[in-house]
Design a protein around this motif. Structure first.
Motif, PDB file in Angstrom:
ATOM      1  N   VAL A 173       1.774   6.206  19.680  1.00 43.25           N
ATOM      2  CA  VAL A 173       2.440   6.790  18.517  1.00 43.25           C
ATOM      3  C   VAL A 173       1.654   6.363  17.279  1.00 43.25           C
ATOM      4  O   VAL A 173       1.583   5.184  16.964  1.00 43.25           O
ATOM      5  N   CYS A 174       1.067   7.336  16.606  1.00 44.68           N
ATOM      6  CA  CYS A 174       0.230   7.052  15.433  1.00 44.68           C
ATOM      7  C   CYS A 174       0.968   7.384  14.153  1.00 44.68           C
ATOM      8  O   CYS A 174       0.569   8.249  13.387  1.00 44.68           O
ATOM      9  N   ASP A 175       2.054   6.717  13.899  1.00 43.82           N
ATOM     10  CA  ASP A 175       2.809   6.932  12.671  1.00 43.82           C
ATOM     11  C   ASP A 175       2.738   5.662  11.848  1.00 43.82           C
ATOM     12  O   ASP A 175       3.294   4.639  12.237  1.00 43.82           O
ATOM     13  N   ASP A 176       2.023   5.728  10.706  1.00 46.44           N
ATOM     14  CA  ASP A 176       1.894   4.531   9.874  1.00 46.44           C
ATOM     15  C   ASP A 176       3.059   4.388   8.893  1.00 46.44           C
ATOM     16  O   ASP A 176       3.083   3.458   8.092  1.00 46.44           O
ATOM     17  N   GLY A 177       4.023   5.304   8.941  1.00 46.56           N
ATOM     18  CA  GLY A 177       5.195   5.200   8.087  1.00 46.56           C
ATOM     19  C   GLY A 177       4.948   5.594   6.647  1.00 46.56           C
ATOM     20  O   GLY A 177       5.829   5.441   5.809  1.00 46.56           O
ATOM     21  N   ASP A 178       3.775   6.109   6.363  1.00 45.16           N
ATOM     22  CA  ASP A 178       3.418   6.503   4.997  1.00 45.16           C
ATOM     23  C   ASP A 178       3.481   8.025   4.902  1.00 45.16           C
ATOM     24  O   ASP A 178       2.711   8.727   5.560  1.00 45.16           O
ATOM     25  N   CYS A 233       2.446   9.836   2.731  1.00 43.17           N
ATOM     26  CA  CYS A 233       1.274  10.383   2.028  1.00 43.17           C
ATOM     27  C   CYS A 233       0.040  10.446   2.920  1.00 43.17           C
ATOM     28  O   CYS A 233      -1.074  10.658   2.436  1.00 43.17           O
ATOM     29  N   THR A 234       0.228  10.244   4.213  1.00 42.59           N
ATOM     30  CA  THR A 234      -0.895  10.373   5.150  1.00 42.59           C
ATOM     31  C   THR A 234      -0.517  11.304   6.294  1.00 42.59           C
ATOM     32  O   THR A 234       0.649  11.392   6.671  1.00 42.59           O
ATOM     33  N   VAL A 235      -1.535  11.980   6.828  1.00 41.09           N
ATOM     34  CA  VAL A 235      -1.373  12.778   8.045  1.00 41.09           C
ATOM     35  C   VAL A 235      -1.959  11.934   9.162  1.00 41.09           C
ATOM     36  O   VAL A 235      -3.138  11.583   9.137  1.00 41.09           O
ATOM     37  N   ASP A 236      -1.125  11.581  10.129  1.00 40.52           N
ATOM     38  CA  ASP A 236      -1.550  10.705  11.217  1.00 40.52           C
ATOM     39  C   ASP A 236      -1.890  11.530  12.451  1.00 40.52           C
ATOM     40  O   ASP A 236      -1.166  12.452  12.810  1.00 40.52           O
ATOM     41  N   SER A 237      -2.993  11.185  13.081  1.00 40.71           N
ATOM     42  CA  SER A 237      -3.395  11.863  14.308  1.00 40.71           C
ATOM     43  C   SER A 237      -4.109  10.850  15.196  1.00 40.71           C
ATOM     44  O   SER A 237      -4.259   9.686  14.835  1.00 40.71           O
ATOM     45  N   CYS A 238      -4.528  11.312  16.365  1.00 42.96           N
ATOM     46  CA  CYS A 238      -5.197  10.420  17.297  1.00 42.96           C
ATOM     47  C   CYS A 238      -6.434  11.090  17.858  1.00 42.96           C
ATOM     48  O   CYS A 238      -6.413  12.272  18.213  1.00 42.96           O
ATOM     49  N   ASP A 239      -7.525  10.325  17.903  1.00 48.64           N
ATOM     50  CA  ASP A 239      -8.782  10.774  18.485  1.00 48.64           C
ATOM     51  C   ASP A 239      -8.980   9.998  19.784  1.00 48.64           C
ATOM     52  O   ASP A 239      -8.920   8.764  19.774  1.00 48.64           O
ATOM     53  N   SER A 240      -9.181  10.709  20.890  1.00 47.57           N
ATOM     54  CA  SER A 240      -9.244  10.036  22.191  1.00 47.57           C
ATOM     55  C   SER A 240     -10.392   9.034  22.282  1.00 47.57           C
ATOM     56  O   SER A 240     -10.360   8.141  23.114  1.00 47.57           O
ATOM     57  N   ALA A 241     -11.393   9.152  21.413  1.00 48.97           N
ATOM     58  CA  ALA A 241     -12.511   8.206  21.436  1.00 48.97           C
ATOM     59  C   ALA A 241     -12.252   6.986  20.563  1.00 48.97           C
ATOM     60  O   ALA A 241     -12.573   5.860  20.938  1.00 48.97           O
ATOM     61  N   SER A 242     -11.620   7.203  19.378  1.00 49.33           N
ATOM     62  CA  SER A 242     -11.493   6.087  18.438  1.00 49.33           C
ATOM     63  C   SER A 242     -10.056   5.627  18.194  1.00 49.33           C
ATOM     64  O   SER A 242      -9.847   4.594  17.583  1.00 49.33           O
ATOM     65  N   GLY A 243      -9.066   6.375  18.607  1.00 44.56           N
ATOM     66  CA  GLY A 243      -7.674   5.975  18.412  1.00 44.56           C
ATOM     67  C   GLY A 243      -7.046   6.621  17.196  1.00 44.56           C
ATOM     68  O   GLY A 243      -7.450   7.702  16.771  1.00 44.56           O
ATOM     69  N   CYS A 254       2.272  11.777  -4.934  1.00 45.26           N
ATOM     70  CA  CYS A 254       2.794  11.459  -3.610  1.00 45.26           C
ATOM     71  C   CYS A 254       3.392  10.064  -3.615  1.00 45.26           C
ATOM     72  O   CYS A 254       2.796   9.120  -4.145  1.00 45.26           O
ATOM     73  N   ASP A 255       4.572   9.943  -3.027  1.00 48.17           N
ATOM     74  CA  ASP A 255       5.256   8.674  -2.869  1.00 48.17           C
ATOM     75  C   ASP A 255       5.262   8.331  -1.381  1.00 48.17           C
ATOM     76  O   ASP A 255       5.584   9.196  -0.552  1.00 48.17           O
ATOM     77  N   ALA A 256       4.915   7.110  -1.036  1.00 46.91           N
ATOM     78  CA  ALA A 256       4.792   6.715   0.370  1.00 46.91           C
ATOM     79  C   ALA A 256       6.075   6.925   1.158  1.00 46.91           C
ATOM     80  O   ALA A 256       6.042   7.127   2.371  1.00 46.91           O
ATOM     81  N   THR A 257       7.218   6.911   0.481  1.00 44.07           N
ATOM     82  CA  THR A 257       8.499   7.104   1.169  1.00 44.07           C
ATOM     83  C   THR A 257       8.931   8.562   1.171  1.00 44.07           C
ATOM     84  O   THR A 257       9.343   9.103   2.201  1.00 44.07           O
ATOM     85  N   ASP A 258       8.846   9.204   0.004  1.00 47.18           N
ATOM     86  CA  ASP A 258       9.388  10.560  -0.137  1.00 47.18           C
ATOM     87  C   ASP A 258       8.364  11.671   0.031  1.00 47.18           C
ATOM     88  O   ASP A 258       8.728  12.835   0.113  1.00 47.18           O
ATOM     89  N   GLY A 259       7.075  11.360   0.021  1.00 43.75           N
ATOM     90  CA  GLY A 259       6.043  12.389   0.180  1.00 43.75           C
ATOM     91  C   GLY A 259       5.708  13.052  -1.146  1.00 43.75           C
ATOM     92  O   GLY A 259       5.857  12.446  -2.219  1.00 43.75           O
ATOM     93  N   CYS A 260       5.287  14.307  -1.069  1.00 43.24           N
ATOM     94  CA  CYS A 260       4.836  15.032  -2.258  1.00 43.24           C
ATOM     95  C   CYS A 260       5.999  15.346  -3.197  1.00 43.24           C
ATOM     96  O   CYS A 260       7.094  15.673  -2.750  1.00 43.24           O
ATOM     97  N   SER A 261       5.715  15.255  -4.496  1.00 42.57           N
ATOM     98  CA  SER A 261       6.708  15.666  -5.479  1.00 42.57           C
ATOM     99  C   SER A 261       6.011  16.485  -6.553  1.00 42.57           C
ATOM    100  O   SER A 261       4.820  16.284  -6.834  1.00 42.57           O
ATOM    101  N   ALA A 262       6.761  17.403  -7.126  1.00 44.73           N
ATOM    102  CA  ALA A 262       6.209  18.324  -8.119  1.00 44.73           C
ATOM    103  C   ALA A 262       5.793  17.570  -9.371  1.00 44.73           C
ATOM    104  O   ALA A 262       6.371  16.537  -9.716  1.00 44.73           O
ATOM    105  N   GLY A 263       4.802  18.114 -10.033  1.00 41.72           N
ATOM    106  CA  GLY A 263       4.355  17.527 -11.286  1.00 41.72           C
ATOM    107  C   GLY A 263       5.216  18.000 -12.446  1.00 41.72           C
ATOM    108  O   GLY A 263       6.111  18.828 -12.289  1.00 41.72           O
TER     109      GLY A 263
END
Length: 186
Positions: free
Chosen positions: A75-80, A82-92, A112-121
Motif C-alpha cells: 500500500v503506497c499511501d503516504d497520507g499526503d 498533495c501527492t499522487v502515490d503509485s508503485c513501480d515494480s522495480a523501485s517500489g 494544496c493542503d496535505a490534509t484537504d488537497g487542492c483548494s481554489a485560489g
C-alpha cells in the motif's frame, strides 16, 4: 559389510539366509511449507529456507509454514493529499506532486493542503481604481486594463478622461476675437 555409505539409501541390513538387504530411504519431508527438503548422501536429510522473494518491489513477500509463500500488494499511501502515490515494480513506492493549477488565471492561484488537497485560489481584484480604464480578466493572462475611449461624437466638445470621474466633455470656445464675425459651432 552391507553399508553402501549412502545416507539417502537408508540403513542396509543383513539377513542370514538372503544376505544384504537394501535400507529404506529416509523421509525428508519436515512438514514445513517454508523449507525445501532434500537428502545429501554424505549427511542425510537437509532443509533450507524457501525463498519467497518474487522480485516485485510492489509486494510484501512472506511464508506461512502451512500454506507456503504469499505475496501481499504494498500500500503506497503516504497520507499526503498533495501527492499522487503509485508503485513501480522495480523501485517500489513513488510519489508525484498533485497539480492543482486549473490553468485559469481568473480563479487565482490554487494551493494544496496535505490534509484537504487542492483548494481554489482567491479571485484577483482587477479594479485598478482608474475610471479611464475598463478592467477585465482573461483566463490565460489574468487582469487586463483597456483604456476607455471618451468620444461623445460631438465636434463642438473636447472629450477627455479624468482618473477619478471618468469621461468629461467641455464645449469648444469658437471665438476668433474678431468683433466683425459671429462665432458659433455646428
Amino acid at each position: 559389510g552391507c553399508d553402501d555409505g549412502l545416507a539417502c539409501n537408508g540403513v542396509e541390513t543383513c539377513d542370514a539366509e538372503t544376505g544384504c538387504l537394501e535400507g529404506a530411504a529416509p523421509v525428508c519431508d519436515d512438514g514445513d511449507a517454508c523449507t525445501v527438503d532434500s537428502c545429501d548422501d554424505a549427511t542425510g536429510c537437509m532443509t533450507t529456507p524457501l525463498d519467497c522473494e518474487d522480485g516485485d518491489a510492489c509486494t510484501t513477500d512472506s511464508c506461512d509454514s502451512v500454506t507456503g509463500c504469499a505475496s501481499e500488494e504494498l500500500v503506497c499511501d503516504d497520507g499526503d493529499a498533495c501527492t499522487v502515490d503509485s508503485c513501480d515494480s522495480a523501485s517500489g513506492c513513488t510519489t508525484e506532486p498533485v497539480n492543482c493549477d486549473d490553468g485559469d488565471a481568473c480563479n487565482g492561484v490554487e494551493t494544496c493542503d496535505a490534509t484537504d488537497g487542492c483548494s481554489a485560489g482567491d479571485v484577483p481584484d482587477c479594479d485598478d481604481g482608474d475610471a479611464c480604464t475598463t478592467d477585465t480578466c482573461e483566463s490565460d493572462s489574468g487582469c487586463v486594463q483597456t483604456p476607455v475611449v471618451c468620444d461623445d461624437g460631438d465636434p463642438c466638445t473636447t472629450d477627455s478622461c479624468d482618473a477619478d470621474e471618468g469621461c468629461t466633455s467641455a464645449a469648444i470656445v469658437c471665438d476668433d476675437e474678431d468683433p466683425c464675425t459671429s462665432d458659433s459651432c455646428d
